[in-house]
Scaffold this motif. Structure first.
Motif, short mmCIF file in Angstrom:
data_model
loop_
_atom_site.label_atom_id
_atom_site.label_comp_id
_atom_site.label_asym_id
_atom_site.label_seq_id
_atom_site.Cartn_x
_atom_site.Cartn_y
_atom_site.Cartn_z
N TRP A 1 0.82 -1.21 0.00
CA TRP A 1 0.00 0.00 0.00
C TRP A 1 0.86 1.26 0.00
CZ3 TRP A 1 0.32 3.64 3.88
CH2 TRP A 1 1.03 3.26 5.03
N LEU A 2 2.10 1.13 0.51
CA LEU A 2 2.98 2.30 0.54
C LEU A 2 3.32 2.77 -0.88
CD1 LEU A 2 5.43 1.31 3.43
CD2 LEU A 2 3.73 3.14 3.45
N ILE A 3 3.44 1.82 -1.81
CA ILE A 3 3.77 2.18 -3.19
C ILE A 3 2.63 2.97 -3.82
CG2 ILE A 3 4.33 1.28 -5.48
CD1 ILE A 3 5.60 -1.13 -4.09
N SER A 4 1.40 2.46 -3.65
CA SER A 4 0.23 3.16 -4.19
C SER A 4 0.06 4.53 -3.54
CB SER A 4 -1.03 2.32 -3.97
OG SER A 4 -0.91 1.07 -4.62
N TYR A 5 0.28 4.58 -2.23
CA TYR A 5 0.14 5.85 -1.52
C TYR A 5 1.17 6.86 -2.00
CZ TYR A 5 -0.05 9.16 2.35
OH TYR A 5 -0.16 10.29 3.10
N ALA A 6 2.41 6.40 -2.19
CA ALA A 6 3.46 7.30 -2.67
C ALA A 6 3.15 7.82 -4.06
CB ALA A 6 4.81 6.58 -2.65
N ASP A 7 2.63 6.93 -4.94
CA ASP A 7 2.24 7.37 -6.29
C ASP A 7 1.14 8.42 -6.22
OD1 ASP A 7 2.63 4.08 -7.83
OD2 ASP A 7 4.08 5.68 -7.41
N ILE B 1 0.39 10.50 -3.74
CA ILE B 1 0.90 11.77 -3.21
C ILE B 1 1.72 12.51 -4.26
CG2 ILE B 1 2.47 12.77 -1.51
CD1 ILE B 1 -0.21 11.97 -0.37
N THR B 2 2.50 11.76 -5.04
CA THR B 2 3.31 12.38 -6.09
C THR B 2 2.42 13.03 -7.14
OG1 THR B 2 5.03 10.72 -5.76
CG2 THR B 2 5.09 11.98 -7.82
N LEU B 3 1.37 12.32 -7.57
CA LEU B 3 0.44 12.88 -8.56
C LEU B 3 -0.30 14.09 -8.01
CD1 LEU B 3 -1.05 9.57 -10.03
CD2 LEU B 3 0.53 11.14 -11.16
N LEU B 4 -0.68 14.02 -6.74
CA LEU B 4 -1.38 15.15 -6.13
C LEU B 4 -0.48 16.38 -6.06
CD1 LEU B 4 -4.12 15.79 -4.81
CD2 LEU B 4 -3.11 15.23 -2.61
N LEU B 5 0.79 16.16 -5.72
CA LEU B 5 1.74 17.27 -5.68
C LEU B 5 1.91 17.88 -7.07
CD1 LEU B 5 3.88 18.96 -4.20
CD2 LEU B 5 5.53 17.14 -4.68
#
Length: 285
Positions: free
Chosen positions: A27-33, A35-39
């Protein structure tokens, strides 16, 4: 249980533990993706909300020079309090219509308005009786005539009283030299005669009758065209409550007078050629 079995069981337990650990961290990978897209999204939103004043002013100067040093034709619209995101500066430059084009459009609008005024004056009694409608459209003027005013039922021959009506319209239109489309329509009551096998034949014949009269009124042949639409494109829907009105008003002839866009296009073309000449002159330096 043998020692070999114990080792195999231990290895299986270790593999399960490793798989569980790996699964718990996916889930950390999906969450990091996410957050990156949101930024990235907020960075883009912030960047497009900013106006590069120097670029806007440079564009303004170049357009002014191209059109002969006229007053600025580029402005940045100020945000309005009732608009969405009114607290953000607008990034969209609005280009005003050059004076030459605006003048050509205004001239054509005035001519078309004068023509409609003359038509309404000449046809006032029939307009008041709702037999003829003179309608302004974005591209010209439409004259809608109930077929009962012009023709007997099942006929495309203009009645004697209709000749004066068509001539009054034709003599006015002949002075303006605009393209004219004469369209004939019929209702959905079928017709089967030797002369008119269907409503298609009847609608075409009626439009041609009006067109031929316009030729006698002095309208240039190259400005005229005739079309028949048969029972299609009803002006009034054939609903139970409107059936009687539909049968009467869908039998009609419309005359569409198209505004002279050629004058406007020539003005635009002249401005474009002027812009091209300006660019070529500056690139040779």
């Amino acid at each position: 249980m043998s020692k070999k079995d114990d080792l195999e069981e231990l290895e299986q337990h270790q593999r399960k533990s490793q798989d569980a650990a790996a699964g718990s961290g996916r889930w950390l990978i999906s969450y990091a993706d996410f957050i990156t897209l949101l930024l990235a999204f907020f960075i883009v939103m912030f960047s497009i909300s900013q106006i590069n004043k120097e670029k806007v002013e440079g564009f303004e100067r170049s357009v002014n020079m191209a059109f002969g040093g006229k007053p600025p034709v580029v402005r940045v619209a100020p945000p309005q309090a009732n608009e969405p995101f009114h607290h953000l500066p607008s990034p969209i430059p609005l280009v005003a219509v050059p004076p030459a084009i605006r003048s050509a459009i205004l001239r054509q609008t005035q001519i078309m308005a004068r023509m409609r005024s003359e038509l309404r004056k000449a046809l006032a009694p029939l307009i008041q009786a709702h037999e003829i409608h003179v309608i302004a459209t974005p591209t010209g003027t439409r004259i809608r005539i109930n077929a009962d005013v012009l023709f007997k039922n099942g006929s495309a021959r203009l009645q004697p009283k209709a000749l004066a009506i068509v001539d009054a319209i034709g003599k006015i239109l002949s002075r303006f030299h605009y393209p004219i489309a004469v369209d004939g329509y019929a209702n959905r009551v079928p017709i089967h005669t030797a002369r008119y096998p269907s409503n298609w034949y009847l609608s075409v014949a009626r439009s041609l009758s009006v067109l031929n009269r316009f030729l006698l009124d002095g309208i240039r042949p190259d400005l005229l065209r005739a079309t028949g639409y048969g029972p299609t494109h009803p002006a009034v829907p054939y609903s139970p409550k409107l059936i009687n009105k539909a049968l009467i008003e869908n039998r009609r002839v419309t005359i569409f007078v198209q505004a002279n866009t050629a004058v406007i296009m020539k003005t635009i073309d002249a401005l474009v050629q002027r812009k091209i000449a300006f660019i070529r002159h500056n690139t040779r330096r």
